[in-house]
Design a protein around this motif. Structure first.
Motif, PDB file in Angstrom:
ATOM      1  N   ARG A  25     -42.420 -30.246  13.406  1.00 30.81           N
ATOM      2  CA  ARG A  25     -42.019 -30.149  14.819  1.00 30.81           C
ATOM      3  C   ARG A  25     -41.672 -28.710  15.202  1.00 30.81           C
ATOM      4  NH1 ARG A  25     -42.544 -34.745  17.985  1.00 30.81           N
ATOM      5  NH2 ARG A  25     -40.727 -34.106  19.126  1.00 30.81           N
ATOM      6  N   ASP A  26     -42.100 -27.764  14.369  1.00 25.90           N
ATOM      7  CA  ASP A  26     -41.930 -26.320  14.631  1.00 25.90           C
ATOM      8  C   ASP A  26     -40.486 -25.831  14.573  1.00 25.90           C
ATOM      9  OD1 ASP A  26     -44.685 -25.802  14.859  1.00 25.90           O
ATOM     10  OD2 ASP A  26     -44.662 -26.490  16.946  1.00 25.90           O
ATOM     11  N   PHE A  27     -39.656 -26.489  13.770  1.00 28.49           N
ATOM     12  CA  PHE A  27     -38.330 -25.963  13.479  1.00 28.49           C
ATOM     13  C   PHE A  27     -38.457 -25.180  12.171  1.00 28.49           C
ATOM     14  CE2 PHE A  27     -37.187 -29.782  15.930  1.00 28.49           C
ATOM     15  CZ  PHE A  27     -36.239 -29.274  16.808  1.00 28.49           C
ATOM     16  N   ASP A  28     -38.179 -23.883  12.209  1.00 27.64           N
ATOM     17  CA  ASP A  28     -38.181 -23.103  10.967  1.00 27.64           C
ATOM     18  C   ASP A  28     -36.816 -23.302  10.329  1.00 27.64           C
ATOM     19  OD1 ASP A  28     -38.251 -21.357   8.863  1.00 27.64           O
ATOM     20  OD2 ASP A  28     -38.877 -19.621  10.036  1.00 27.64           O
ATOM     21  N   VAL A  29     -36.732 -24.256   9.398  1.00 25.90           N
ATOM     22  CA  VAL A  29     -35.446 -24.652   8.832  1.00 25.90           C
ATOM     23  C   VAL A  29     -35.104 -23.906   7.547  1.00 25.90           C
ATOM     24  CG1 VAL A  29     -35.379 -26.909   9.933  1.00 25.90           C
ATOM     25  CG2 VAL A  29     -36.505 -26.658   7.711  1.00 25.90           C
ATOM     26  N   SER A  30     -35.874 -22.869   7.237  1.00 29.44           N
ATOM     27  CA  SER A  30     -35.487 -22.062   6.082  1.00 29.44           C
ATOM     28  C   SER A  30     -34.165 -21.362   6.431  1.00 29.44           C
ATOM     29  CB  SER A  30     -36.576 -21.061   5.712  1.00 29.44           C
ATOM     30  OG  SER A  30     -36.925 -20.268   6.831  1.00 29.44           O
ATOM     31  N   PRO A  31     -33.314 -21.140   5.435  1.00 25.92           N
ATOM     32  CA  PRO A  31     -32.002 -20.541   5.712  1.00 25.92           C
ATOM     33  C   PRO A  31     -32.117 -19.243   6.515  1.00 25.92           C
ATOM     34  CG  PRO A  31     -32.106 -21.310   3.454  1.00 25.92           C
ATOM     35  CD  PRO A  31     -33.501 -21.443   4.019  1.00 25.92           C
ATOM     36  N   ASN A  32     -31.233 -19.103   7.485  1.00 30.35           N
ATOM     37  CA  ASN A  32     -31.108 -17.909   8.334  1.00 30.35           C
ATOM     38  C   ASN A  32     -32.306 -17.655   9.248  1.00 30.35           C
ATOM     39  OD1 ASN A  32     -28.571 -17.310   7.140  1.00 30.35           O
ATOM     40  ND2 ASN A  32     -29.657 -16.421   5.392  1.00 30.35           N
ATOM     41  N   ALA A  33     -33.142 -18.667   9.496  1.00 29.53           N
ATOM     42  CA  ALA A  33     -34.304 -18.484  10.360  1.00 29.53           C
ATOM     43  C   ALA A  33     -34.032 -18.930  11.799  1.00 29.53           C
ATOM     44  CB  ALA A  33     -35.502 -19.245   9.806  1.00 29.53           C
ATOM     45  N   GLY A  34     -32.918 -19.611  12.023  1.00 30.44           N
ATOM     46  CA  GLY A  34     -32.576 -20.063  13.368  1.00 30.44           C
ATOM     47  C   GLY A  34     -32.986 -21.487  13.678  1.00 30.44           C
ATOM     48  N   GLY A  35     -33.903 -22.028  12.879  1.00 33.23           N
ATOM     49  CA  GLY A  35     -34.369 -23.391  13.139  1.00 33.23           C
ATOM     50  C   GLY A  35     -33.316 -24.447  12.866  1.00 33.23           C
ATOM     51  N   ARG A  36     -32.452 -24.184  11.923  1.00 34.20           N
ATOM     52  CA  ARG A  36     -31.386 -25.153  11.628  1.00 34.20           C
ATOM     53  C   ARG A  36     -30.430 -25.251  12.809  1.00 34.20           C
ATOM     54  NH1 ARG A  36     -30.138 -25.696   5.347  1.00 34.20           N
ATOM     55  NH2 ARG A  36     -32.271 -25.488   4.609  1.00 34.20           N
ATOM     56  N   SER A  37     -30.134 -24.130  13.418  1.00 31.20           N
ATOM     57  CA  SER A  37     -29.261 -24.131  14.598  1.00 31.20           C
ATOM     58  C   SER A  37     -29.924 -24.858  15.760  1.00 31.20           C
ATOM     59  CB  SER A  37     -28.914 -22.706  15.021  1.00 31.20           C
ATOM     60  OG  SER A  37     -28.119 -22.088  14.045  1.00 31.20           O
ATOM     61  N   LYS A  38     -31.213 -24.599  15.964  1.00 31.33           N
ATOM     62  CA  LYS A  38     -31.942 -25.283  17.034  1.00 31.33           C
ATOM     63  C   LYS A  38     -31.984 -26.788  16.788  1.00 31.33           C
ATOM     64  CE  LYS A  38     -35.856 -23.565  18.338  1.00 31.33           C
ATOM     65  NZ  LYS A  38     -37.179 -22.900  18.339  1.00 31.33           N
ATOM     66  N   LEU A  39     -32.241 -27.170  15.535  1.00 29.01           N
ATOM     67  CA  LEU A  39     -32.269 -28.585  15.186  1.00 29.01           C
ATOM     68  C   LEU A  39     -30.888 -29.213  15.397  1.00 29.01           C
ATOM     69  CD1 LEU A  39     -33.808 -31.044  14.092  1.00 29.01           C
ATOM     70  CD2 LEU A  39     -33.299 -30.216  11.769  1.00 29.01           C
ATOM     71  N   ALA A  40     -29.853 -28.524  14.971  1.00 25.23           N
ATOM     72  CA  ALA A  40     -28.483 -29.032  15.142  1.00 25.23           C
ATOM     73  C   ALA A  40     -28.176 -29.249  16.626  1.00 25.23           C
ATOM     74  CB  ALA A  40     -27.482 -28.067  14.516  1.00 25.23           C
ATOM     75  N   LYS A  41     -28.604 -28.320  17.452  1.00 28.74           N
ATOM     76  CA  LYS A  41     -28.372 -28.463  18.892  1.00 28.74           C
ATOM     77  C   LYS A  41     -29.090 -29.700  19.426  1.00 28.74           C
ATOM     78  CE  LYS A  41     -28.712 -26.009  23.221  1.00 28.74           C
ATOM     79  NZ  LYS A  41     -27.781 -25.052  23.733  1.00 28.74           N
ATOM     80  N   GLU A  42     -30.348 -29.905  19.006  1.00 22.69           N
ATOM     81  CA  GLU A  42     -31.109 -31.083  19.436  1.00 22.69           C
ATOM     82  C   GLU A  42     -30.448 -32.382  18.968  1.00 22.69           C
ATOM     83  OE1 GLU A  42     -34.124 -31.479  21.208  1.00 22.69           O
ATOM     84  OE2 GLU A  42     -33.864 -29.377  21.760  1.00 22.69           O
ATOM     85  N   LEU A  43     -29.888 -32.342  17.769  1.00 28.02           N
ATOM     86  CA  LEU A  43     -29.242 -33.524  17.190  1.00 28.02           C
ATOM     87  C   LEU A  43     -27.817 -33.711  17.706  1.00 28.02           C
ATOM     88  CD1 LEU A  43     -30.399 -33.052  13.494  1.00 28.02           C
ATOM     89  CD2 LEU A  43     -31.113 -34.909  15.028  1.00 28.02           C
ATOM     90  N   ASP A  44     -27.291 -32.685  18.378  1.00 25.09           N
ATOM     91  CA  ASP A  44     -25.896 -32.677  18.820  1.00 25.09           C
ATOM     92  C   ASP A  44     -24.954 -32.851  17.624  1.00 25.09           C
ATOM     93  OD1 ASP A  44     -23.837 -32.416  20.672  1.00 25.09           O
ATOM     94  OD2 ASP A  44     -23.754 -34.570  21.090  1.00 25.09           O
ATOM     95  N   MET A  45     -25.256 -32.067  16.583  1.00 23.10           N
ATOM     96  CA  MET A  45     -24.468 -32.082  15.355  1.00 23.10           C
ATOM     97  C   MET A  45     -24.113 -30.650  14.978  1.00 23.10           C
ATOM     98  SD  MET A  45     -26.600 -34.814  13.020  1.00 23.10           S
ATOM     99  CE  MET A  45     -25.490 -34.659  11.637  1.00 23.10           C
ATOM    100  N   HIS A  46     -23.109 -30.494  14.155  1.00 23.61           N
ATOM    101  CA  HIS A  46     -22.735 -29.172  13.658  1.00 23.61           C
ATOM    102  C   HIS A  46     -23.807 -28.674  12.686  1.00 23.61           C
ATOM    103  CE1 HIS A  46     -20.447 -25.944  11.779  1.00 23.61           C
ATOM    104  NE2 HIS A  46     -19.713 -25.979  12.884  1.00 23.61           N
ATOM    105  N   VAL A  47     -24.132 -27.395  12.780  1.00 25.83           N
ATOM    106  CA  VAL A  47     -25.199 -26.825  11.957  1.00 25.83           C
ATOM    107  C   VAL A  47     -24.918 -26.984  10.463  1.00 25.83           C
ATOM    108  CG1 VAL A  47     -24.339 -24.438  11.948  1.00 25.83           C
ATOM    109  CG2 VAL A  47     -26.794 -24.877  11.739  1.00 25.83           C
TER     110      VAL A  47
END
Length: 157
Positions: A25-47
């Motif tokens: 889904r185009d989330f770059d979830v590798s550490p420090n890439a920003g995708g984890r933060s974007k995913l967390a925002k979409e999930l409404d969860m803490h990163v």
């Protein structure tokens, strides 16, 4: 009940699965890439919680699987079965239990009876769902009291 090792294995399997789904889904979830933060925002969860789930350290709370599935674009059943959270025997494909409408249900239907009717057996899922249902019932009772509703008897005819 699952052993600690089995629960850890399910968390690792879930982490691997949602990592691949997030990448698709185009989330770059590798550490420090920003995708984890974007995913967390979409999930409404803490990163940090999202990172721990992606890293296979923890599983989401039972009521959060639906959000993960929606954000990752997969059916919640597939997410839970493929991650090993539940077996396909526990939730057969296409199996949707009959749940009578509130207009025909007996008034003494309890959260336990609902979970039994839905064949929810996992104690962790049951505890989470029961807490959610009890919270919803309390909130509805407060709303009914504020608005002067008598429990919906007019709607039932």
């Amino acid at each position: 009940m699952r052993s600690m090792e089995e629960r850890k294995a399910v968390a690792r399997r879930f982490g691997a699965l949602v990592t691949e789904l997030a990448k698709a889904r185009d989330f770059d979830v590798s550490p420090n890439a920003g995708g984890r933060s974007k995913l967390a925002k979409e999930l409404d969860m803490h990163v940090s919680m999202v990172s721990r789930a992606l890293d296979g350290e923890v599983l989401p709370q039972p009521w959060q699987f639906k959000t993960w599935a929606r954000v990752l674009g997969v059916p919640v059943r597939n997410l839970m079965v493929e991650a090993g959270v539940i077996s396909s025997d526990d939730w057969p494909e296409g199996d949707v239990p009959d749940v009578p409408s509130v207009t025909t249900s007996p008034q003494n239907l309890t959260p336990e009876a609902v979970m039994d009717a839905w064949r929810i057996r996992n104690p962790i899922i049951r505890r989470g769902l029961q807490a959610s249902m009890e919270n919803a019932l309390a909130m509805q009772a407060e709303e009914d009291e504020r608005s002067g509703v008598d429990g919906g008897s007019a709607a039932r005819g």
